[in-house]
Design a protein around this motif. Structure first.
Motif, PDB file in Angstrom:
ATOM      1  N   GLY A  35       0.795  -1.228   0.000  1.00  0.00           N
ATOM      2  CA  GLY A  35       0.000   0.000   0.000  1.00  0.00           C
ATOM      3  C   GLY A  35       0.816   1.260   0.000  1.00  0.00           C
ATOM      4  O   GLY A  35       0.364   2.294  -0.454  1.00  0.00           O
ATOM      5  N   ALA A  45      -4.410   7.541   2.856  1.00  0.00           N
ATOM      6  CA  ALA A  45      -5.461   6.919   3.657  1.00  0.00           C
ATOM      7  C   ALA A  45      -6.723   7.752   3.631  1.00  0.00           C
ATOM      8  O   ALA A  45      -7.833   7.238   3.539  1.00  0.00           O
ATOM      9  N   ALA A  48      -8.199   7.413   0.177  1.00  0.00           N
ATOM     10  CA  ALA A  48      -8.670   6.062  -0.104  1.00  0.00           C
ATOM     11  C   ALA A  48     -10.083   5.843   0.395  1.00  0.00           C
ATOM     12  O   ALA A  48     -10.871   5.129  -0.222  1.00  0.00           O
ATOM     13  N   THR A 130      -6.303   0.212  -0.143  1.00  0.00           N
ATOM     14  CA  THR A 130      -5.161   1.108  -0.264  1.00  0.00           C
ATOM     15  C   THR A 130      -4.366   0.825  -1.533  1.00  0.00           C
ATOM     16  O   THR A 130      -3.946   1.747  -2.239  1.00  0.00           O
TER      17      THR A 130
END
Length: 449
Positions: A35, A45, A48, A130
């Motif tokens: 990721g 993050a 995502a 991710t």
């Protein structure tokens, strides 16, 4: 149900190609091999969470996905992974469907399940999300960069001249050939009209070849095609077809075939001797066989216009294609047979087929050899030739093995029209070939009756 290797997230080993290390999944999560992490947190993050996994999976369908993300049942990337008591992970929908069919085993290991509970594998889900987010954003950025560069080059083309224009066109050709997003950007920003404007009676072949290389990769609208059909632009393409590089010849051929689509095309434009001769040179160029398919495609389009067929025959198209038949691949073979069949509809074409010594043996060999379409075209050609000179041609056809081939067609699962054509041709052979020889060689008396 096929068997697959276990994909328990506790046991999966991943190859970190960047450093040559082999890591387990938990280490990959920690170090960001799949990721991407910085400072112990997943990259993107926040982004995502806003991206829809289903949409990303669909748009990245052609990308290679790590096997650990693949459901062993459907072989598709997992979007809602769940883990069984055996430690194996599956897509929730797939494993529940497996259970609904009455199975009480793990599909991968075939172990009996002592607990049919499915546990959401949130770690795997986050990792999948991710990984896809990173790939999606990278692909999207690359696409935006390509679009921006295509638009930048288009703007630059309005200002530059000479060798600078050639270089700009070359760059644009390379971009549109490689990226669909660039092609869309060019069309959306009037690129077709800009590039077309460079084609004319005073255009150098250096500029013309690059411009044609761009246009042949675009989905041109009616207005663009109409503009390109101007005599001066077609004349330039014909010149480049005769004198350009093999790539330029192929691109000119493909573009002219595109321009022939539609009812408003001037058929006389395509009957010029210079075009037909250049096209025939491309078809018979043994040094560059990659031009054969493009050449046959345009030749087929040209022959669809009856007024041009006489000219096509006059430049020696028939004997050339007849001699090429044994060496053609299936796609080219069908095009060549189509052209010969169309040319057999005019007296000059039938005569050219009859005069060519290899017409009958080469065409007979193709019956029931490639496809039903090729068999149908071959039958039509043989019928035209045999009707022109029944006694002479049917004798040659029978000696070439036509009778046996016709029986194969009649006894096969071909459509009724083909079978009827075969029957008629068989009757023609029996009427015009010495009956005793015909019967003794092929023992077909009862079949013919």
């Amino acid at each position: 149900m096929p068997m697959f290797e276990a994909n328990s997230y506790r046991n999966v080993k991943l190859d970190a190609s960047a450093c040559g290390q082999v890591l387990d999944l938990e280490t990959a999560i920690k170090d960001g091999i799949l990721g991407g992490v910085t400072g112990g947190g997943l990259v993107c993050a926040g982004v995502a969470e806003k991206l829809d996994l289903k949409r990303m999976v669909e748009e990245l369908e052609s990308i290679e996905v790590p096997s650990v993300f693949i459901c062993p049942i459907s072989l598709d990337p997992m979007q809602d992974p769940v883990t069984l008591c055996t430690g194996q992970t599956y897509e929730r929908y797939n494993i529940l469907k497996w259970f609904s069919l009455g199975h009480c085993t793990c599909p991968t290991t075939m172990q009996e399940l002592w607990d049919d509970t499915v546990t959401p594998n949130n770690t795997m889900k986050q990792l999948i999300h991710t990984w896809f987010s990173q790939k999606f954003l990278t692909t999207k950025k690359r696409s935006e960069d390509v679009q921006g560069r295509a638009i930048e080059v288009l703007d630059n083309l309005k200002k530059v001249k000479g060798q600078a224009r050639v270089q700009a066109l070359k760059e644009l050709r390379q971009v549109v050939a490689a990226h669909s997003t660039a092609r869309k950007a060019v069309l959306d920003n009037g690129g077709a009209a800009i590039v077309t404007s460079f084609l004319g009676p005073f255009t150098t072949h250096a500029v013309g070849s690059e411009a044609v290389g761009i246009l042949v990769n675009l989905e041109l609208d009616i207005a663009s095609k109409s503009n390109l059909r101007q005599p001066a632009k077609i004349s330039l393409m014909v010149d480049m077809l005769n004198e350009g590089s093999i790539e330029t010849k192929i691109n000119c051929t493909r573009l002219m075939e595109m321009l022939m689509e539609g009812n408003d095309f001037e058929h006389a434009t395509m009957s010029s001797l210079s075009l037909l001769v250049g096209l025939l040179r491309l078809v018979k160029d043994k040094k560059h066989p990659n031009g054969l398919l493009a050449g046959l495609g345009l030749l087929k389009s040209i022959c669809s216009h009856e007024s041009v067929r006489g000219s096509v025959v006059s430049i020696g198209t028939v004997p050339l294609l007849v001699e090429l038949l044994p060496s053609l691949n299936n796609e080219c073979l069908e095009l060549a047979l189509h052209v010969l069949d169309v040319l057999s509809s005019i007296p000059e074409g039938r005569l050219a087929l009859k005069v060519c010594a290899n017409t009958i043996p080469n065409v007979v060999k193709l019956l029931m050899r490639v496809s039903e379409t090729c068999t149908q075209l071959a039958l039509s050609i043989l019928w035209a030739v045999c009707m022109l000179a029944p006694e002479e041609c049917t004798a040659l056809a029978v000696k070439a093995g036509l009778a046996a081939k016709l029986l194969l067609v009649i006894q096969s699962g071909c459509n009724p029209v083909l079978k009827q054509q075969s029957v008629e041709l068989l009757k023609l052979c029996s009427l015009n070939y010495t009956s005793t020889i015909f019967s003794s060689e092929f023992k077909l008396t009862r079949t013919i009756q």
